[in-house]
Design an enzyme around this catalytic site. Structure first.
Site, PDB file in Angstrom:
ATOM      1  CE  LYS A 116      -3.332  -2.857   0.090  1.00  0.00           C
ATOM      2  NZ  LYS A 116      -3.703  -3.432  -1.183  1.00  0.00           N
ATOM      3  CE  LYS A 158      -6.248   3.260   5.877  1.00  0.00           C
ATOM      4  NZ  LYS A 158      -6.688   3.687   4.537  1.00  0.00           N
ATOM      5  N   GLY A 165      -9.042  -4.097   5.969  1.00  0.00           N
ATOM      6  CA  GLY A 165      -9.261  -3.750   7.368  1.00  0.00           C
ATOM      7  C   GLY A 165      -8.336  -4.413   8.384  1.00  0.00           C
ATOM      8  CD  GLU A 200      -4.334   6.731   4.523  1.00  0.00           C
ATOM      9  OE1 GLU A 200      -5.424   6.195   4.279  1.00  0.00           O
ATOM     10  OE2 GLU A 200      -3.449   6.852   3.670  1.00  0.00           O
ATOM     11  CG  HIS A 208     -15.932   1.256  -0.426  1.00  0.00           C
ATOM     12  ND1 HIS A 208     -15.030   0.355   0.091  1.00  0.00           N
ATOM     13  CD2 HIS A 208     -15.935   1.028  -1.756  1.00  0.00           C
ATOM     14  CE1 HIS A 208     -14.528  -0.374  -0.881  1.00  0.00           C
ATOM     15  NE2 HIS A 208     -15.073   0.008  -2.018  1.00  0.00           N
ATOM     16  CE  LYS A 237     -16.278  -3.723  -1.183  1.00  0.00           C
ATOM     17  NZ  LYS A 237     -15.496  -3.890  -2.424  1.00  0.00           N
ATOM     18  CD  GLU A 288      -7.307  -1.667   0.149  1.00  0.00           C
ATOM     19  OE1 GLU A 288      -7.715  -2.677  -0.453  1.00  0.00           O
ATOM     20  OE2 GLU A 288      -7.193  -1.612   1.381  1.00  0.00           O
ATOM     21  CG  ASN A 290      -9.799  -4.298  -4.872  1.00  0.00           C
ATOM     22  OD1 ASN A 290      -8.991  -4.407  -3.959  1.00  0.00           O
ATOM     23  ND2 ASN A 290     -10.975  -3.748  -4.711  1.00  0.00           N
ATOM     24  NE  ARG A 292     -10.932  -9.031  -5.434  1.00  0.00           N
ATOM     25  CZ  ARG A 292     -10.539  -8.198  -4.497  1.00  0.00           C
ATOM     26  NH1 ARG A 292      -9.261  -7.941  -4.313  1.00  0.00           N
ATOM     27  NH2 ARG A 292     -11.429  -7.592  -3.706  1.00  0.00           N
TER      28      ARG A 292
END
Ligand code: MV4
Length: 445
Positions: A116, A158, A165, A200, A208, A237, A288, A290, A292
């Site tokens: 990250k 983080k 998370g 941060e 989101h 989610k 982030e 993803n 995929r």
């Protein structure tokens, strides 16, 4: 085009990939664990190979067994789906080394977004907005206190190897720093074998909102609009929709451009998602990427009329994308149907589905691998299907969802259907009035 694709996954996504391969005239190979021998993906694929025992580590994460299955079936490509090996750069590299096309990005692209801090540095260079914070790893507690003072409380610590998370702590004042730092470090080390941390500013009550992107092997990148995934519980989610009720044409334009910059910065090839935090003033920040296909890809497919799996396969085979962006033409909502008890803290509820009736009718899509008599194994995630509705307006999509949920009969296990029925009637949800904190105060009746 590929002749035969091996699907290194299970459940609804394995079935989803088989369906598109069928339509494209591509042969399919299912792999399965001994716990999944009666699964639909095994029955619907052209060939099936057992790759090991019930535990993921013995089968769906077992790279030598998956490579052996490719070899004996003569597959020329592997589709990893989501989860399992989908963002494992070593697996992508091993496929490449054996002349098997990994249907996804290259190992370098996976790695550049997997760490990250590296991802954030890349985004800053590319001009993508990121959350204000420190640059690089936190050296120790003292350095963390100093940095937090500069950023201003609240801050969030983080894990650089994180995501989803884990290894994350919110800190409201200096008194909490030491404990939060140590806890995050422990958790990150245990979860990722990498205890590197960064800090941060904590964005309070964000939404989101993620942007679907696609990039081909020739440098063309486009976006396919957003999904709002703010309805989550403990980073799982539960509901996703497109367009976001919070979106404006101007914000979509800016977030779409930022997502394209993000993907272009790593010459991204394949379909992918750029996740953003959006605050109440519609400031947005890269969170982030993803690398995929995601669970919730279906809502985008429904609103822009685009088969994301088909495009992903075509991109991997070296075809060009059109290069234009896609705006939502309809409204789609997805409810994740999990074998969990919403009256009991969403506790997993594996077991046999004794009775099943699936909804249908106008504007209803069900992506599910289960059938009456199917036994949900306890070894994998608890999602047993996705119910997606699509309509001209958000209100109609919600009404269709309520109607479809009312028709859905699953007996033998607990499911999230009662939760979704109550959510669809919730006044704030219906108004589009929610953030990532919404479910913290949601109570089942
Ligand atoms: C944040 C944040 C607030 N401020 N970062 C959650 C998972 C990981 N991907 C990052 N996450 C967050 N990062 C800053 N600077 C709040 C969250 C967050 C969250 C984000 C999206 C959806 C649900 C969430 C639930 C809790 C915290």
């Amino acid at each position: 085009m590929f002749k035969k694709i091996l699907i290194a996954n299970r459940g609804e996504i394995a079935l989803r990939i088989i369906r598109t391969c069928r339509e494209m005239g591509i042969k399919t190979v299912a792999v399965y664990s001994t716990a999944d021998k009666d699964s639909l993906h095994v029955k619907f694929a052209d060939e099936a190979v057992c790759i090991g025992g019930p535990k993921s580590i013995e089968s769906y994460l077992n790279i030598p067994h998956i490579m052996a299955a490719c070899e004996i079936t003569n597959a020329d490509a592997v589709h990893p789906g989501y989860g399992f090996l989908a963002e494992n750069s070593k697996f992508a590299q091993i496929c490449a080394d054996h002349g098997i096309k990994f249907i996804g990005p290259t190992p370098d692209m996976i790695n550049s977004m997997g760490d990250k801090i590296t991802a954030k540095e890349t985004m800053i260079k590319a001009g993508v907005p990121v959350v204000p914070g420190g640059d690089g790893l936190l050296a120790d507690v003292a350095a963390s206190k100093k940095l937090a003072k500069e950023i201003g409380y609240p801050v969030i610590i983080k894990a650089t190897a994180g995501g989803g998370g884990k290894g994350m702590r919110v800190v409201w004042n200096e008194g909490e720093i030491e404990k939060a730092y140590e806890a995050a470090k422990m958790e990150a080390g245990a979860s990722f074998k990498n205890d590197g941390l960064y800090m941060e500013k904590f964005v309070e009550e964000p939404r989101h909102i993620e942007i679907q992107v696609a990039g081909d092997q020739y440098g063309n990148v486009c976006h396919l609009s957003e999904r709002d995934c703010s309805i989550q519980r403990r980073h799982q989610k539960l509901v996703e929709e497109s367009p976001s009720p919070f979106m404006t044409p101007e914000l979509r334009q800016r977030m779409g451009e930022a997502a394209i910059k993000a993907a272009s910065a790593i010459n991204y090839e394949s379909v992918g998602t750029v996740e953003f935090l959006v605050d109440k003033n519609r400031n947005f920040y890269f969170m982030e990427m993803n690398t995929r296909i995601q669970v919730e890809h279906c809502v985008t497919e429904e609103v822009v009329s685009y088969d994301l799996i088909k495009e992903q396969i075509k991109i991997a085979a070296g075809e060009k994308i059109s290069g234009r962006n896609y705006e939502p033409q309809l409204h789609a909502i997805e409810c994740r149907i999990n074998a969990e008890d919403p009256y009991n803290d969403f506790r997993p509820s594996p077991g046999k589905i004794t009775v099943l009736h699936t909804p249908g009718g106008h504007g209803v899509r069900v992506d599910s691998h289960v059938y009456a008599g199917y036994v949900i194994p306890p070894y994998y995630d608890s999602m047993i299907g996705k119910l997606i509705t699509v309509a001209q307006t958000r209100e109609e999509a919600i009404n269709t969802m309520y109607r479809a949920l009312s028709e859905y009969v699953i007996e033998g296990v607990h499911t999230t259907i009662p939760f979704h029925l109550q959510l669809m009637q919730n006044e704030d949800f219906r108004k589009g009035n929610f953030t990532t904190k919404f479910l913290e105060s949601f109570k089942m009746k």
